[in-house]
Design a protein around this motif. Sequence first.
Motif, PDB file in Angstrom:
ATOM      1  N   MET A   1      34.796  39.250  47.047  1.00 35.41           N
ATOM      2  CA  MET A   1      35.001  40.668  46.799  1.00 35.41           C
ATOM      3  C   MET A   1      36.177  40.862  45.846  1.00 35.41           C
ATOM      4  N   ILE A   2      36.326  42.081  45.351  1.00 29.11           N
ATOM      5  CA  ILE A   2      37.389  42.417  44.402  1.00 29.11           C
ATOM      6  C   ILE A   2      38.314  43.440  45.064  1.00 29.11           C
ATOM      7  N   PHE A   3      39.597  43.096  45.098  1.00 30.72           N
ATOM      8  CA  PHE A   3      40.592  43.959  45.731  1.00 30.72           C
ATOM      9  C   PHE A   3      41.651  44.385  44.719  1.00 30.72           C
ATOM     10  N   LEU A   4      42.087  45.636  44.845  1.00 31.19           N
ATOM     11  CA  LEU A   4      43.187  46.164  44.047  1.00 31.19           C
ATOM     12  C   LEU A   4      44.287  46.629  44.990  1.00 31.19           C
ATOM     13  N   PHE A   5      45.507  46.121  44.777  1.00 32.16           N
ATOM     14  CA  PHE A   5      46.670  46.547  45.545  1.00 32.16           C
ATOM     15  C   PHE A   5      47.574  47.393  44.649  1.00 32.16           C
ATOM     16  N   LEU A   6      48.115  48.468  45.228  1.00 34.70           N
ATOM     17  CA  LEU A   6      49.035  49.351  44.516  1.00 34.70           C
ATOM     18  C   LEU A   6      50.347  49.416  45.286  1.00 34.70           C
ATOM     19  N   HIS A   7      51.405  48.997  44.632  1.00 32.22           N
ATOM     20  CA  HIS A   7      52.737  49.064  45.240  1.00 32.22           C
ATOM     21  C   HIS A   7      53.747  49.004  44.112  1.00 32.22           C
ATOM     22  N   GLN A   8      54.575  50.038  43.964  1.00 29.76           N
ATOM     23  CA  GLN A   8      55.501  50.086  42.833  1.00 29.76           C
ATOM     24  C   GLN A   8      56.471  48.914  42.823  1.00 29.76           C
ATOM     25  N   ASN A   9      56.719  48.317  44.011  1.00 27.17           N
ATOM     26  CA  ASN A   9      57.621  47.166  44.097  1.00 27.17           C
ATOM     27  C   ASN A   9      56.871  45.953  44.661  1.00 27.17           C
ATOM     28  N   PHE A  10      55.647  45.763  44.197  1.00 25.20           N
ATOM     29  CA  PHE A  10      54.806  44.677  44.706  1.00 25.20           C
ATOM     30  C   PHE A  10      55.570  43.343  44.692  1.00 25.20           C
ATOM     31  N   PRO A  11      55.405  42.512  45.771  1.00 27.12           N
ATOM     32  CA  PRO A  11      54.380  42.631  46.814  1.00 27.12           C
ATOM     33  C   PRO A  11      54.756  43.528  47.996  1.00 27.12           C
ATOM     34  N   GLY A  12      56.034  43.740  48.284  1.00 29.88           N
ATOM     35  CA  GLY A  12      56.400  44.599  49.396  1.00 29.88           C
ATOM     36  C   GLY A  12      55.709  44.189  50.679  1.00 29.88           C
ATOM     37  N   GLN A  13      55.102  45.158  51.335  1.00 28.62           N
ATOM     38  CA  GLN A  13      54.434  44.897  52.614  1.00 28.62           C
ATOM     39  C   GLN A  13      53.145  44.093  52.459  1.00 28.62           C
ATOM     40  N   PHE A  14      52.709  43.846  51.234  1.00 33.77           N
ATOM     41  CA  PHE A  14      51.480  43.092  50.998  1.00 33.77           C
ATOM     42  C   PHE A  14      51.758  41.634  50.636  1.00 33.77           C
ATOM     43  N   ALA A  15      52.978  41.179  50.910  1.00 32.55           N
ATOM     44  CA  ALA A  15      53.383  39.831  50.487  1.00 32.55           C
ATOM     45  C   ALA A  15      52.550  38.733  51.123  1.00 32.55           C
ATOM     46  N   HIS A  16      51.972  38.986  52.281  1.00 30.33           N
ATOM     47  CA  HIS A  16      51.152  37.980  52.948  1.00 30.33           C
ATOM     48  C   HIS A  16      49.662  38.256  52.757  1.00 30.33           C
ATOM     49  N   LEU A  17      49.259  39.509  52.878  1.00 32.51           N
ATOM     50  CA  LEU A  17      47.837  39.840  52.848  1.00 32.51           C
ATOM     51  C   LEU A  17      47.212  39.586  51.478  1.00 32.51           C
ATOM     52  N   ALA A  18      47.859  40.046  50.417  1.00 33.01           N
ATOM     53  CA  ALA A  18      47.254  39.913  49.086  1.00 33.01           C
ATOM     54  C   ALA A  18      47.033  38.448  48.701  1.00 33.01           C
ATOM     55  N   PRO A  19      48.035  37.575  48.794  1.00 31.92           N
ATOM     56  CA  PRO A  19      47.770  36.168  48.433  1.00 31.92           C
ATOM     57  C   PRO A  19      46.815  35.476  49.389  1.00 31.92           C
ATOM     58  N   ALA A  20      46.792  35.904  50.671  1.00 29.63           N
ATOM     59  CA  ALA A  20      45.854  35.296  51.613  1.00 29.63           C
ATOM     60  C   ALA A  20      44.420  35.609  51.218  1.00 29.63           C
ATOM     61  N   LEU A  21      44.164  36.819  50.736  1.00 29.72           N
ATOM     62  CA  LEU A  21      42.829  37.167  50.252  1.00 29.72           C
ATOM     63  C   LEU A  21      42.469  36.347  49.023  1.00 29.72           C
ATOM     64  N   ALA A  22      43.443  36.166  48.120  1.00 24.74           N
ATOM     65  CA  ALA A  22      43.192  35.344  46.936  1.00 24.74           C
ATOM     66  C   ALA A  22      42.881  33.904  47.323  1.00 24.74           C
ATOM     67  N   GLN A  23      43.593  33.401  48.325  1.00 21.20           N
ATOM     68  CA  GLN A  23      43.381  32.029  48.771  1.00 21.20           C
ATOM     69  C   GLN A  23      41.980  31.848  49.346  1.00 21.20           C
ATOM     70  N   LYS A  24      41.413  32.912  49.911  1.00 23.48           N
ATOM     71  CA  LYS A  24      40.064  32.834  50.471  1.00 23.48           C
ATOM     72  C   LYS A  24      38.981  32.977  49.403  1.00 23.48           C
ATOM     73  N   GLY A  25      39.404  33.085  48.151  1.00 24.30           N
ATOM     74  CA  GLY A  25      38.431  33.110  47.075  1.00 24.30           C
ATOM     75  C   GLY A  25      38.108  34.477  46.526  1.00 24.30           C
ATOM     76  N   HIS A  26      38.727  35.524  47.037  1.00 19.45           N
ATOM     77  CA  HIS A  26      38.505  36.861  46.510  1.00 19.45           C
ATOM     78  C   HIS A  26      39.303  37.058  45.222  1.00 19.45           C
ATOM     79  N   ARG A  27      38.827  37.966  44.397  1.00 20.89           N
ATOM     80  CA  ARG A  27      39.583  38.342  43.205  1.00 20.89           C
ATOM     81  C   ARG A  27      40.553  39.446  43.602  1.00 20.89           C
ATOM     82  N   VAL A  28      41.844  39.219  43.364  1.00 18.31           N
ATOM     83  CA  VAL A  28      42.877  40.166  43.799  1.00 18.31           C
ATOM     84  C   VAL A  28      43.758  40.518  42.613  1.00 18.31           C
TER      85      VAL A  28
END
Length: 412
Positions: A1-28
Amino acid sequence: MIFLFLHQNFPGQFAHLAPALAQKGHRVLALSSRFGTARTWRGVRIVPYPYEAPADQRLHPWLSTMNRAVDRGAVVHRACLELRARGFVPDAIVAHSGWGEALFLRDIWPEARIGVFSEFFYAAEGADMDFDPEFRVQSELGRAHRVAMKNLALRLQLEAADAGISPTHWQADAHPPELREKISVIHDGIDTDALGPDPEARLTIEGVGSWSREDEIVTFVNRNLEPYRGFHVFMRALPELLRRRPHAQILVVGDDGVSYGAKPQGGGTWREVLTSEIRAEIPDADWARVHFLGRLPREDFTRALQIARVHLYLTYPFVLSWSLLEAMACEVPVVASDTAPVREVLTHGETGMLVDFFDGAALVDRACDLLDDAEARQRLGQAARRHVIERYDLARVCLPAQFDWIRRLAGS
């Protein structure tokens, strides 16, 4: 799947979730104003959007927060139009709602599912506003209306979203019932494999000092040293703490800016203001045992917690800091403010000690009690770590729950 994250100071609260999705083969992909150039971080493609806060305009002051959110939301809208023009179509979008970045997304990708990180919903009474009498506004016309306008961008984003997520029940429950039902409570997660006790830990700061668990270390941590996190209470308690603990070394971690609340009215930083207030009460030899370390790199910050005998944590009824749970994960006995967000994660006498936020004398008493009682420190510290592992562990509790939330959000 394809995911888009929005955070002005990325990664912020997405520091674990976003790369974990990428590691599972999703486009992030992530949009952020933090960086000047595009880059890839742990499998996540980060696309920058340039942003400058709007110049002063003739606005009613109640509209200032909403105006900034609309301004940023419009910039993100244009950035997303450019992504769409290049063929990018996300299946799901996850955005922090704090700055308005998710205000105008539906018309760009109507089929995309939208989830928002709902960190805080302001209240005119019963939370951070007017909690501290020292900074209380005695009379304010239309306070409730000002707060409603402050929440407007948050409300609009969550109303338009398919789901929300908050890290604690207290933060989620601050939202109105019709919005609260959209929110799942899942903490960002504490990496208890990386954050734990280490009897061999040593912290060395060049030009400042070097300490280990053999030293009597008391830690106090804020991202920025300010009243919202009890810095004024801590500083005013320092003279007595230093007097009663002649061998203690006080490590203060945090910058001199302001994350929440306001700057001192007379100028300068809160550290400067409060140091000038208490300095005459502290002999030079004792003041030499107080070390302001600024913001530490991750490895040094972990070592600071690992060598601490007692950790002090104070906060208004506001967003809970990661540092509290990180200290607990390192088995540091904590003396913390008896405020609602803290009570959700720490039980007095079982996993730490609670004191009235404003009672600096009690803060010193409880800290000294623990410094004198190794058995109590061990009991509270071990219980605190067990609690964090059971409820807030990143790999085994929080990240799996975040994946489940993502699956429900994306419908897959």
